[in-house]
Design a protein around this motif. Structure first.
Motif: not given
Length: 272
Positions: A115, A117, A119-120, A162
């Motif tokens: 993903r 993001t 966090s990914c 991102v």
């Protein structure tokens, strides 16, 4: 520069002459015994190693994109030749810059669960390594590839936002604005948190980002970073180079080093 042909994985050498269009691979290394070497490729050995499959797959993707040649650091450099190894380290940024496309192979990322993001991205080891910073910044086209060799996106395309948020590297850089447009301190900050197996490689991996050249001297440890700073100061009057001392004296300590207790391997060991 030594390139591999996509059609048969044979080498062609372009030392002192123009290179044809080529793809280039950026990756974290498997343990040394799993990466295929130049000499093994020359004699057709090492085909059962994990690293050989990585070379083969890279060639297939390059061929699919219409390229006849590609470069992989594990096997396109004869590391038993110290002169060639030194020249390669000093030329690395330029080789990545001239590549038609760079495939950033993320061996710990599945296309099924990926993903775009922050966090990914925090879990991706490729973003923690020192050498991959210049391999990310130098090429105009960096395409991220999953462990299944599926396309995930590009630095100047769908992943720009991102990546900027996660790395702190400005969108303008990702889209190709010259690195010289940014201060020395800002460029240095992009390396914070990245690790290299050998202490010296922190400095050597930043040479191209600052357009300086210092001869690699493995064994000098932290003195390499001092030499890097001295060379930067010799070539620029940008006083921001002193920002790591004042007001933030902790800055150089944030440049993390993964230095093993046992004798370290030669250049390029990027454990996953």
């Amino acid at each position: 520069m030594r390139l591999l042909r996509t059609k048969d994985l044979r080498f062609e050498e372009y030392f002192g002459k123009p290179t044809p269009p080529y793809a280039i691979l950026s990756h974290t290394w498997y343990p040394d015994h799993e990466e295929v070497t130049y000499r093994e490729m020359c004699v057709g050995k090492g085909t059962k190693k994990l690293g050989y499959d990585k070379v083969r797959k890279c060639g297939q993707i390059a061929a699919g994109n219409g390229l006849k040649y590609f470069w992989v650091d594990t096997c396109c450099i004869d590391k038993s030749n110290n002169v060639e190894l030194t020249e390669s380290i000093r030329s690395m940024f330029e080789w990545y810059r001239k590549a038609r496309v760079c495939y950033a192979y993320l061996s710990d990322v599945s296309a099924l669960s990926f993903r775009p993001t922050v966090s990914c991205f925090k879990a991706i080891k490729w973003f923690t390594r020192g050498w991959t910073l210049q391999e990310f910044l130098a090429p105009a086209d960096v395409q991220f590839i999953s462990k299944e060799w599926k396309y995930l996106g590009s630095k100047a395309g769908n992943l720009t936002r991102v990546i900027e948020e996660f790395t702190g590297i400005p969108k303008a850089v990702l889209e190709g604005v010259a690195l010289t447009m940014f201060s020395v301190a800002e460029r240095m900050s992009w390396a914070v948190g990245r690790r290299t197996t050998r202490v010296e490689d922190i400095a050597y991996s930043l040479m191209g980002i600052f357009d300086v050249d210092i001869p690699p001297l493995y064994g000098e440890k932290g003195n390499a970073f001092i030499r890097l700073q001295e060379e930067i100061m010799r070539r620029t009057d940008d006083q921001s180079i002193f920002a790591w001392k004042e007001p933030d004296p902790s800055f150089p300590k944030k440049l993390m080093v993964d230095y093993p207790r046992h004798p370290p391997p030669a250049y390029g060991s990027r454990e996953t």
